[in-house]
Design a protein around this motif. Structure first.
Motif, PDB file in Angstrom:
ATOM      1  N   THR A  86      -0.281   0.236  -7.998  1.00 57.45           N
ATOM      2  CA  THR A  86      -0.355  -1.086  -7.442  1.00 57.45           C
ATOM      3  C   THR A  86      -1.139  -1.044  -6.007  1.00 57.45           C
ATOM      4  N   ALA A  87      -1.244   0.246  -5.474  1.00 55.26           N
ATOM      5  CA  ALA A  87      -2.213   0.391  -4.078  1.00 55.26           C
ATOM      6  C   ALA A  87      -3.648  -0.290  -4.364  1.00 55.26           C
ATOM      7  N   ALA A  88      -4.120   0.219  -5.588  1.00 57.58           N
ATOM      8  CA  ALA A  88      -5.564   0.047  -6.121  1.00 57.58           C
ATOM      9  C   ALA A  88      -5.557  -1.574  -6.250  1.00 57.58           C
ATOM     10  N   LEU A  89      -4.693  -2.345  -6.295  1.00 55.16           N
ATOM     11  CA  LEU A  89      -4.841  -3.685  -6.266  1.00 55.16           C
ATOM     12  C   LEU A  89      -5.504  -4.158  -4.967  1.00 55.16           C
ATOM     13  N   ASN A  90      -4.768  -3.762  -3.982  1.00 54.83           N
ATOM     14  CA  ASN A  90      -5.007  -4.046  -2.545  1.00 54.83           C
ATOM     15  C   ASN A  90      -6.664  -3.740  -2.356  1.00 54.83           C
ATOM     16  N   GLU A  91      -7.102  -2.360  -3.000  1.00 58.29           N
ATOM     17  CA  GLU A  91      -8.305  -1.974  -2.861  1.00 58.29           C
ATOM     18  C   GLU A  91      -9.428  -2.936  -3.435  1.00 58.29           C
ATOM     19  N   LEU A  92      -8.899  -3.497  -4.696  1.00 55.20           N
ATOM     20  CA  LEU A  92      -9.601  -4.409  -5.555  1.00 55.20           C
ATOM     21  C   LEU A  92      -9.849  -5.623  -4.825  1.00 55.20           C
ATOM     22  N   GLU A 134      -1.836  -4.427   2.319  1.00 51.03           N
ATOM     23  CA  GLU A 134      -0.334  -4.122   1.768  1.00 51.03           C
ATOM     24  C   GLU A 134       0.666  -5.357   1.719  1.00 51.03           C
ATOM     25  N   GLY A 135       0.820  -5.722   2.988  1.00 52.72           N
ATOM     26  CA  GLY A 135       1.727  -6.836   3.165  1.00 52.72           C
ATOM     27  C   GLY A 135       0.983  -8.266   2.785  1.00 52.72           C
ATOM     28  N   LEU A 136       0.030  -8.410   2.114  1.00 56.67           N
ATOM     29  CA  LEU A 136      -0.249  -9.799   1.818  1.00 56.67           C
ATOM     30  C   LEU A 136       0.581 -10.355   0.815  1.00 56.67           C
ATOM     31  N   ASP A 137       0.927 -11.597   0.850  1.00 55.41           N
ATOM     32  CA  ASP A 137       1.831 -12.081  -0.058  1.00 55.41           C
ATOM     33  C   ASP A 137       1.527 -12.112  -1.437  1.00 55.41           C
TER      34      ASP A 137
END
Length: 236
Positions: A86-92, A134-137
Motif C-alpha cells: 500500500t505504501a507504493a500507492l503513495n509513491e505512485l 500517507e495520511g491523504l484521504d
C-alpha cells in the motif's frame, strides 16, 4: 456515483476510511458502478497540508518517459495480488501529482514551455512526498488510482507491440523492464543518452520505439519473402 449510491454527504465521504482490501471488496460488490469509468481527470489538483498537488493530463500527454516508467513500477508493486504494497500507492501518486514549479513564470516564457505546471520529476523529492501522503484521504487516493488505471490501460493497449505477449513471464518481475525499454531507446543517437530519453515526453518516446519495432518487423517480412521467392525460383 458511488458516493450517491451510498447516500453519503460530502462531509461523510471525505471522512470515509477503507483499507484497500476493503475498497477492492466494495468495488467487486458494486462492479456495475464502475462499468463506465471516466477517462478525464477527476479533478485538476488536490490540496494537502498546505500544498497544492497537480494531476497529470489525460493520456500522459504532459508526462515524461521516466514518470510513466517509474509510475508503472510503483503500480505493479502496489497491485501485487498476493502481497500488495500500500505504501507504493503513495509513491505512485507522488510520482505524478506534484506541486507547481517554482520558476513557472520563467518557464512559461522559455522555448521549453509544454503547458505542464508541475515541478520536474525528481526521485528524492518523490520519496519524501510519498511519506507525507500517507495520511491523504482515501477518496482522493482512490480517485487518482482509478484515473491512472484507465489512462495506463489505454496506453498499454496503444503500444502493446512493445510489451510482448502478455502470456509470457516477464523477464523482470518488479517492472524493471520499463527502464530497460528506455535504456534500449537511449542507444539511438536520436536522443543523446539515457537521461535525455527519460526527460522526453512519454508519448513521443514510445511512438518512436513503436515505429522502430514496426520498421524492423516489416524489414524481416520482406527478407523472408525474398528468401521464399529465391527458393521458389531455384526449384523451377
Amino acid at each position: 456515483m458511488l458516493k450517491a449510491y451510498l447516500s453519503m454527504t460530502e462531509k461523510a465521504w471525505l471522512k470515509l476510511i477503507l483499507s484497500f482490501e476493503q475498497w477492492r471488496l466494495l468495488k467487486d460488490m458494486l462492479h456495475w458502478v464502475f462499468e463506465e469509468i471516466p477517462s478525464q481527470k477527476p479533478f485538476d489538483y488536490f490540496d494537502y497540508q498546505g500544498i497544492r498537488y497537480y494531476l497529470p493530463d489525460e493520456s500522459f500527454s504532459n508526462s515524461t518517459a521516466i514518470e510513466v516508467s517509474i509510475g508503472n513500477m510503483k503500480y505493479l508493486d502496489f497491485a501485487k495480488p498476493e502481497n500488495p504494497n500500500t505504501a507504493a500507492l503513495n509513491e505512485l501518486i507522488a510520482t505524478f501529482c506534484r506541486p507547481e514549479r517554482a520558476d513557472l513564470e520563467t518557464f512559461k516564457m522559455s522555448s521549453e514551455w509544454n503547458g505542464d505546471l508541475r515541478e520536474p520529476y525528481n526521485q528524492t523529492r518523490t520519496e519524501q512526498t510519498a511519506k507525507k501522503l500517507e495520511g491523504l484521504d482515501t477518496p482522493t487516493k482512490v480517485a487518482f488510482l482509478t484515473y491512472f488505471e484507465v489512462m495506463n490501460t489505454a496506453f498499454l493497449e496503444e503500444f502493446e507491440e512493445l510489451f510482448g505477449d502478455s502470456k509470457e513471464t516477464p523477464r523482470y518481475q518488479d517492472g524493471t523492464g520499463w527502464l530497460m525499454l528506455l535504456k534500449t531507446a537511449a542507444k539511438s543517437p536520436l536522443w543523446g543518452g539515457f537521461e535525455k530519453v527519460c526527460n522526453q515526453p512519454a508519448r513521443i518516446v514510445w511512438a518512436f520505439m513503436l515505429d522502430d519495432v514496426l520498421d524492423a518487423r516489416q524489414e524481416m517480412a520482406e527478407y523472408e519473402k525474398q528468401k521464399e521467392e529465391m527458393y521458389a525460383s531455384r526449384n523451377h
